[in-house]
Design an enzyme around this catalytic site. Structure first.
Site, PDB file in Angstrom:
ATOM      1  N   ASN A  12       0.867  -1.185   0.000  1.00 37.77           N
ATOM      2  CA  ASN A  12       0.000   0.000   0.000  1.00 37.77           C
ATOM      3  C   ASN A  12       0.899   1.229   0.000  1.00 37.77           C
ATOM      4  OD1 ASN A  12      -1.821   2.040   0.553  1.00 37.77           O
ATOM      5  ND2 ASN A  12      -2.278   1.361   2.640  1.00 37.77           N
ATOM      6  N   TRP A  13       0.990   1.882  -1.144  1.00 37.09           N
ATOM      7  CA  TRP A  13       1.914   3.024  -1.262  1.00 37.09           C
ATOM      8  C   TRP A  13       1.377   4.283  -0.598  1.00 37.09           C
ATOM      9  CZ3 TRP A  13       3.786   2.966  -7.101  1.00 37.09           C
ATOM     10  CH2 TRP A  13       4.410   1.732  -7.368  1.00 37.09           C
ATOM     11  N   LYS A  14       0.117   4.292  -0.257  1.00 34.11           N
ATOM     12  CA  LYS A  14      -0.533   5.476   0.319  1.00 34.11           C
ATOM     13  C   LYS A  14      -0.320   6.670  -0.610  1.00 34.11           C
ATOM     14  CE  LYS A  14       0.019   3.292   4.730  1.00 34.11           C
ATOM     15  NZ  LYS A  14       0.096   3.374   6.166  1.00 34.11           N
ATOM     16  N   HIS A  97      -9.453   1.088   5.404  1.00 36.58           N
ATOM     17  CA  HIS A  97      -8.137   1.266   6.024  1.00 36.58           C
ATOM     18  C   HIS A  97      -8.263   2.232   7.206  1.00 36.58           C
ATOM     19  CE1 HIS A  97      -3.990   2.513   6.589  1.00 36.58           C
ATOM     20  NE2 HIS A  97      -3.650   1.398   5.963  1.00 36.58           N
ATOM     21  N   GLU A  99      -6.534   4.620   8.161  1.00 35.49           N
ATOM     22  CA  GLU A  99      -6.321   6.045   7.839  1.00 35.49           C
ATOM     23  C   GLU A  99      -7.572   6.648   7.212  1.00 35.49           C
ATOM     24  OE1 GLU A  99      -2.688   5.472   5.677  1.00 35.49           O
ATOM     25  OE2 GLU A  99      -1.642   5.033   7.549  1.00 35.49           O
ATOM     26  N   GLU A 169      -5.235  -5.136  11.011  1.00 37.89           N
ATOM     27  CA  GLU A 169      -4.288  -4.026  11.115  1.00 37.89           C
ATOM     28  C   GLU A 169      -4.568  -3.239  12.396  1.00 37.89           C
ATOM     29  OE1 GLU A 169      -2.265  -2.982   7.162  1.00 37.89           O
ATOM     30  OE2 GLU A 169      -3.824  -1.535   7.592  1.00 37.89           O
ATOM     31  N   GLY A 175       2.147   2.222  10.721  1.00 34.47           N
ATOM     32  CA  GLY A 175       3.033   3.366  10.520  1.00 34.47           C
ATOM     33  C   GLY A 175       3.772   3.817  11.768  1.00 34.47           C
ATOM     34  N   SER A 215       3.502  -1.992  10.405  1.00 33.90           N
ATOM     35  CA  SER A 215       4.955  -1.942  10.640  1.00 33.90           C
ATOM     36  C   SER A 215       5.676  -3.259  10.316  1.00 33.90           C
ATOM     37  CB  SER A 215       5.252  -1.495  12.077  1.00 33.90           C
ATOM     38  OG  SER A 215       4.713  -0.208  12.309  1.00 33.90           O
ATOM     39  N   GLY A 236       2.797  -1.113   4.356  1.00 30.38           N
ATOM     40  CA  GLY A 236       2.793   0.304   4.000  1.00 30.38           C
ATOM     41  C   GLY A 236       4.201   0.787   3.740  1.00 30.38           C
ATOM     42  N   GLY A 237       4.809   1.402   4.756  1.00 35.84           N
ATOM     43  CA  GLY A 237       6.119   2.046   4.627  1.00 35.84           C
ATOM     44  C   GLY A 237       7.162   1.222   3.887  1.00 35.84           C
TER      45      GLY A 237
HETATM   46  P1  PGA Z   1       2.811   0.294   7.690  1.00 38.81           P
HETATM   47  O1  PGA Z   1       1.354   0.466   7.043  1.00 38.81           O
HETATM   48  O2  PGA Z   1       3.405  -0.971   7.122  1.00 38.81           O
HETATM   49  O3  PGA Z   1       3.565   1.506   7.267  1.00 38.81           O
HETATM   50  O4  PGA Z   1       2.611   0.205   9.154  1.00 38.81           O
HETATM   51  C1  PGA Z   1       0.509  -0.642   6.908  1.00 38.81           C
HETATM   52  C2  PGA Z   1      -0.753  -0.204   6.251  1.00 38.81           C
HETATM   53  O5  PGA Z   1      -1.114   0.972   6.359  1.00 38.81           O
HETATM   54  O6  PGA Z   1      -1.433  -0.995   5.600  1.00 38.81           O
END
Ligand code: PGA
Length: 255
Positions: A12-14, A97, A99, A169, A175, A215, A236-237
């Site tokens: 997930n590149w956000k 998600h 976020e 999650e 994050g 993470s 994500g990251g």
């Molecule tokens: P993260 O994000 O790996 O940066 O914690 C995971 C996600 O948002 O799906």
């Protein structure tokens, strides 16, 4: 016994990567990875990169996912993207998600409508569920996951639910660099499976693939695969770093 599933690694590149960065990234990732039948690799770039990337990726190796969709198929919804627009472009779509829930006020009712929009448009939804830190400290984790699933899946039939992916999650791990321990993930995955059994029966529940996200780094992946109910990761990251993402793919394929 849970059926053998195809493993899944989702990046997930956000809100990261312009077209040029995306193009360089997929070039490197392609060279660093091999295609294996038992593992799907899914990239979820921002909307702007989806169309150009379809022309650049090896579609036998990579699948695309969207990070969001609107619950209506069309209408006066400035700035939104709908299921029919994504239908022939992506296989997957991330729904609910944390976020989106946190910054865009997505409630479980909205999530339910988005799940229905995804299925109606032949997109495979990756439904994100998980508790925040306060809820964990108050020992509400299982209830939160249960409630998110009950409402989030309310518009779907058992056959439709069999197609979905659920990502556990925990909000406090997304994050943050704080990682959930294997036993915390194990308990959450069991709650997810049990809730789907209650709602749709055992046959359906066994078909649903379960991911962990929050993470995730390459060094954690080995340990996590000891959890027999886990089918892969939502990342994500680290998915923005092609070397580390390729490492996670390799470990997943070997698991
Ligand atoms: P993260 O994000 O790996 O940066 O914690 C995971 C996600 O948002 O799906």
């Amino acid at each position: 016994m849970v059926e053998k599933h195809k493993k899944l690694v989702v990046g997930n590149w956000k809100m990261h990567m312009d077209l040029q960065q995306a193009s360089v990234f997929v070039h490197h990732l392609d060279r660093a990875t091999e295609s294996k039948d038992d593992t799907e690799i899914v990239l979820c770039p921002p909307f702007t990169a989806l169309q150009p990337i379809t022309k650049e990726i090896d579609i036998h190796k990579f699948r695309l996912g969207a990070q969001n969709l609107h619950y209506q198929d069309e209408g006066a919804f400035t700035g939104e993207v709908s299921g029919p627009m994504l239908k022939n472009l992506v296989h997957y779509v991330i729904v609910g998600h944390s976020e989106r829930r946190k910054y865009f006020n997505e409630t479980d009712d909205v999530v339910a409508r988005k799940m229905s929009a995804a299925i109606r448009n032949e997109l495979r939804p990756i439904l994100c569920v998980g508790e925040n830190l306060y809820e964990r400290q108050e020992q509400h984790t299982n209830r939160v996951i249960h409630d998110q699933l009950v409402t989030g899946l309310t518009m779907l039939t058992a056959n439709e639910v069999a197609e979905i992916v659920v990502a556990y999650e925990p909000v406090w791990a997304v994050g943050s660099g704080d990682i959930a321990k294997p036993d915390q993930i194990k308990t959450a995955l069991a709650t997810i499976r049990k809730t789907i059994v209650e709602l749709f029966g055992k046959n359906t529940a066994q078909k649903v693939r379960l991911l962990y996200g929050g993470s995730v780094t390459p060094d954690l992946v080995h340990d996590y695969f000891k959890l027999k109910d886990l089918d892969g990761f939502l990342i994500g990251g680290v998915s923005l770093n092609w070397q580390q993402f390729a490492e996670i793919i390799e470990i997943t394929q070997a698991a």
